[in-house]
Design a protein around this motif. Structure first.
Motif, mmCIF file in Angstrom:
data_model
loop_
_atom_site.group_PDB
_atom_site.id
_atom_site.type_symbol
_atom_site.label_atom_id
_atom_site.label_comp_id
_atom_site.label_asym_id
_atom_site.label_seq_id
_atom_site.Cartn_x
_atom_site.Cartn_y
_atom_site.Cartn_z
ATOM 1 N N LYS A 2 41.307 49.226 48.378
ATOM 2 C CA LYS A 2 42.349 48.713 47.500
ATOM 3 C C LYS A 2 41.726 48.151 46.221
ATOM 4 O O LYS A 2 40.588 47.681 46.220
ATOM 5 N N ILE A 3 42.514 48.175 45.154
ATOM 6 C CA ILE A 3 42.106 47.543 43.904
ATOM 7 C C ILE A 3 42.353 46.042 44.024
ATOM 8 O O ILE A 3 43.454 45.610 44.380
ATOM 9 N N THR A 4 41.318 45.258 43.743
ATOM 10 C CA THR A 4 41.437 43.802 43.848
ATOM 11 C C THR A 4 41.418 43.109 42.489
ATOM 12 O O THR A 4 41.856 41.958 42.382
ATOM 13 N N ASP A 5 40.916 43.785 41.468
ATOM 14 C CA ASP A 5 40.825 43.158 40.149
ATOM 15 C C ASP A 5 40.753 44.251 39.090
ATOM 16 O O ASP A 5 40.298 45.374 39.366
ATOM 17 N N ALA A 6 41.217 43.916 37.896
ATOM 18 C CA ALA A 6 41.093 44.811 36.751
ATOM 19 C C ALA A 6 40.898 43.939 35.516
ATOM 20 O O ALA A 6 41.807 43.192 35.132
ATOM 21 N N ARG A 7 39.718 44.022 34.916
ATOM 22 C CA ARG A 7 39.360 43.146 33.802
ATOM 23 C C ARG A 7 39.409 43.923 32.488
ATOM 24 O O ARG A 7 38.850 45.024 32.386
ATOM 25 N N VAL A 8 40.034 43.340 31.479
ATOM 26 C CA VAL A 8 40.082 43.917 30.140
ATOM 27 C C VAL A 8 39.023 43.215 29.305
ATOM 28 O O VAL A 8 39.087 41.995 29.095
ATOM 29 N N ILE A 9 38.055 43.975 28.839
ATOM 30 C CA ILE A 9 36.892 43.410 28.151
ATOM 31 C C ILE A 9 36.899 43.883 26.702
ATOM 32 O O ILE A 9 36.920 45.090 26.438
ATOM 33 N N VAL A 10 36.893 42.936 25.767
ATOM 34 C CA VAL A 10 36.860 43.254 24.338
ATOM 35 C C VAL A 10 35.506 42.818 23.792
ATOM 36 O O VAL A 10 35.084 41.668 23.988
ATOM 37 N N THR A 11 34.838 43.719 23.112
ATOM 38 C CA THR A 11 33.518 43.414 22.575
ATOM 39 C C THR A 11 33.331 44.120 21.236
ATOM 40 O O THR A 11 33.987 45.134 20.968
ATOM 41 N N CYS A 12 32.440 43.571 20.402
ATOM 42 C CA CYS A 12 32.233 44.118 19.061
ATOM 43 C C CYS A 12 30.747 44.210 18.730
ATOM 44 O O CYS A 12 30.243 43.500 17.859
ATOM 45 N N PRO A 13 30.004 45.091 19.396
ATOM 46 C CA PRO A 13 28.600 45.310 19.034
ATOM 47 C C PRO A 13 28.490 46.243 17.825
ATOM 48 O O PRO A 13 28.079 47.402 17.927
ATOM 49 N N GLY A 14 28.924 45.718 16.664
ATOM 50 C CA GLY A 14 28.952 46.534 15.453
ATOM 51 C C GLY A 14 30.330 47.054 15.122
ATOM 52 O O GLY A 14 30.658 47.279 13.956
ATOM 53 N N ILE A 22 37.827 48.287 36.650
ATOM 54 C CA ILE A 22 38.592 48.153 37.890
ATOM 55 C C ILE A 22 37.627 47.870 39.039
ATOM 56 O O ILE A 22 36.585 48.533 39.168
ATOM 57 N N VAL A 23 37.985 46.885 39.866
ATOM 58 C CA VAL A 23 37.154 46.456 40.986
ATOM 59 C C VAL A 23 37.924 46.697 42.284
ATOM 60 O O VAL A 23 39.131 46.432 42.356
ATOM 61 N N THR A 24 37.228 47.202 43.311
ATOM 62 C CA THR A 24 37.851 47.455 44.610
ATOM 63 C C THR A 24 37.312 46.507 45.666
ATOM 64 O O THR A 24 36.277 45.852 45.474
ATOM 65 N N ASP A 25 38.011 46.446 46.791
ATOM 66 C CA ASP A 25 37.586 45.546 47.867
ATOM 67 C C ASP A 25 36.303 46.010 48.541
ATOM 68 O O ASP A 25 35.697 45.266 49.307
ATOM 69 N N SER A 26 35.854 47.230 48.261
ATOM 70 C CA SER A 26 34.571 47.707 48.797
ATOM 71 C C SER A 26 33.409 47.375 47.867
ATOM 72 O O SER A 26 32.257 47.647 48.200
ATOM 73 N N GLY A 27 33.714 46.816 46.685
ATOM 74 C CA GLY A 27 32.674 46.499 45.714
ATOM 75 C C GLY A 27 32.428 47.598 44.700
ATOM 76 O O GLY A 27 31.688 47.398 43.733
ATOM 77 N N ILE A 28 33.010 48.780 44.917
ATOM 78 C CA ILE A 28 32.856 49.875 43.953
ATOM 79 C C ILE A 28 33.733 49.598 42.740
ATOM 80 O O ILE A 28 34.891 49.213 42.873
ATOM 81 N N THR A 29 33.173 49.824 41.545
ATOM 82 C CA THR A 29 33.898 49.584 40.297
ATOM 83 C C THR A 29 33.960 50.865 39.477
ATOM 84 O O THR A 29 33.183 51.796 39.667
ATOM 85 N N GLY A 30 34.901 50.878 38.533
ATOM 86 C CA GLY A 30 35.014 51.991 37.602
ATOM 87 C C GLY A 30 35.395 51.471 36.233
ATOM 88 O O GLY A 30 36.036 50.417 36.108
ATOM 89 N N LEU A 54 50.213 45.717 37.888
ATOM 90 C CA LEU A 54 50.684 46.826 38.714
ATOM 91 C C LEU A 54 49.564 47.465 39.532
ATOM 92 O O LEU A 54 49.839 48.197 40.483
ATOM 93 N N LEU A 55 48.322 47.218 39.129
ATOM 94 C CA LEU A 55 47.194 47.880 39.785
ATOM 95 C C LEU A 55 46.731 47.161 41.043
ATOM 96 O O LEU A 55 46.201 47.805 41.958
ATOM 97 N N ILE A 56 46.897 45.860 41.078
ATOM 98 C CA ILE A 56 46.357 45.084 42.195
ATOM 99 C C ILE A 56 47.018 45.520 43.503
ATOM 100 O O ILE A 56 48.245 45.562 43.621
ATOM 101 N N GLY A 57 46.177 45.884 44.470
ATOM 102 C CA GLY A 57 46.654 46.320 45.774
ATOM 103 C C GLY A 57 46.846 47.820 45.895
ATOM 104 O O GLY A 57 47.085 48.320 47.009
ATOM 105 N N THR A 91 40.603 57.023 33.717
ATOM 106 C CA THR A 91 39.160 57.254 33.624
ATOM 107 C C THR A 91 38.408 56.387 34.623
ATOM 108 O O THR A 91 37.462 56.856 35.284
ATOM 109 N N ALA A 92 38.819 55.133 34.740
ATOM 110 C CA ALA A 92 38.159 54.249 35.701
ATOM 111 C C ALA A 92 38.345 54.733 37.138
ATOM 112 O O ALA A 92 37.420 54.640 37.966
#
Length: 402
Positions: A2-14, A22-30, A54-57, A91-92
């Motif tokens: 199951k999906i346990t978390d989904a983090r939106v990350i904003v960054t500006c390296p240039g 996306i994080v799953t309960d098995s520890g696999i991420t995408g 909507l993604l959690i669970g 994609t994730a």
């Protein structure tokens, strides 16, 4: 799983990037790219407020069902913000599926159709002499295809000219900068640029040019006809694509191949252009066209009508998007070219990835999944900076397509 978390990350390296992890309960991420250049925070809000809850669970293995859920369930369908958000999720999920299977994503798409993806780079200059030097630099690096953008005598701030920076990034200010444009000056100058390039580099180098939506159909037809002796691989975005009937007029007057689609979001945006064979290359990309799932649908339709891929790959396509693109590039039967503008060293460090350039090709990662990730601690050191794309005005002050 199951999906346990989904983090939106904003960054500006240039430059700004929006990434969904996306994080799953098995520890696999995408990871998935959600960047819309100049409108990044609109996608951030859409993801955080309307998609992540909507993604959690949910089961991450149900990629097609999740795509349909986010598309049909939104009611207000299509558009760059919605489709970039869906693309990031899709994609994730493909990244996760590859990791679960222990296979790179291209293997899940049917395996290799080619050893690598032929790329084209961006050569530009204010003068023809500068352009010749830039094209030669790409040839020396092994490129077999080069997009050429030229300064126009009497105009300043022309699209595609990098202002002495190694990587062209047009989003340069929080409030859009304004540039002047003259179609007459442009049409009078561009054919002479390609005449000189063919004299210098011969017939085998693949040359491309981006009009950037600035002409009418009859103006584009005239340009295409005048460029026919120089055998361009494609003339890109000759007219704004809202009126697709206009491409029929271009086709009636020139055999110069046409490429379009970097601003397309769904298969319905290009259905007429493909099925009526009004274009030769479709330039939709993973992040703006609903992810791997939907972009493959577009490419599969295109394959039936002798239209090849030519996916967008400017600097706002993060390494996450580029990794996904290369997996598709090596798998589909109707691959044409892949744009690759490259990224800064800062960006490459924030997004460690396994794809690589060598002798004119991008080579796909063999790691399970997409073979790309985001260093969240490093990303946090580059906070978001508002940056908008420019606008264009004719010399009389009228607003014109940029």
């Amino acid at each position: 799983m199951k999906i346990t978390d989904a983090r939106v990350i904003v960054t500006c390296p240039g430059r700004n990037f929006v990434t969904l992890k996306i994080v799953t309960d098995s520890g696999i991420t995408g990871v998935g790219d959600a960047t819309v250049n100049g409108r990044e925070m609109a996608v951030v809000a859409y993801l955080r407020e309307h998609v992540v809850p909507l993604l959690i669970g949910r089961d991450p293995a149900r990629i097609e069902d999740t795509w349909q859920y986010l598309y049909k369930g939104a009611y207000w369908r299509r558009g760059p913000i919605t489709m970039a958000a869906i693309a990031a999720v899709d994609t994730a999920l493909w990244d996760i599926k590859g990791k679960v299977a222990g296979l790179p994503v291209y293997q899940l798409l049917g395996g290799r159709s080619r050893a690598g993806a032929t790329v084209y780079g961006h050569a530009c200059g204010e003068t023809i002499e500068e352009i010749l030097r830039e094209v030669a630099r790409f040839v020396d690096r092994g490129y077999r295809a080069v997009r050429v953008q030229s300064g126009i005598p009497g105009l300043h701030g022309v699209y595609g000219i990098s202002n002495n920076t190694p990587i062209y990034e047009p989003a340069d200010a929080a409030i859009p900068t304004e540039a002047a444009w003259s179609t007459e000056r442009y049409l009078a100058h561009i054919p002479s640029v390609f005449a000189k390039l063919r004299d210098e580099f011969g017939p085998s180098l693949r040359l491309l040019h981006d009009v950037h939506h600035r002409l009418t159909p009859i103006e584009a037809a005239r340009l295409g006809k005048e460029l026919e002796p120089y055998h361009l691989t494609w003339l890109e975005d000759p007219v704004p694509a809202e009126l697709q009937e206009g491409f029929r007029l271009i086709r009636q007057h020139t055999t110069t191949p046409i490429a379009v689609g970097e601003v397309f979001n769904t298969v319905w945006d290009c259905q007429q252009l493909i099925t009526e064979q009004l274009i030769d290359y479709i330039r939709a990309t993973v992040v703006h066209a609903g992810g791997i799932t939907h972009l493959k649908r577009i490419f599969d339709l295109a394959a039936l009508y002798h239209v090849r891929s030519g996916s967008h790959g400017a600097t706002d396509m993060s390494p996450v998007c580029m990794a996904a693109a290369v997996h598709l590039d090596v798998a589909i039967p109707n691959f044409g070219l892949q744009e690759w503008a490259g990224h800064s060293g800062e960006t490459d460090r924030v997004f460690p990835h396994g794809y690589r350039y060598d002798d004119g090709y991008l080579h796909v990662s063999e790691e399970p999944g997409l073979g790309v990730d985001i260093d969240e601690e490093l990303a946090a050191q580059y906070p978001y900076k508002p940056a908008a794309l420019p606008v264009n005005r004719l010399e009389d002050g009228s607003l014109h397509s940029w």
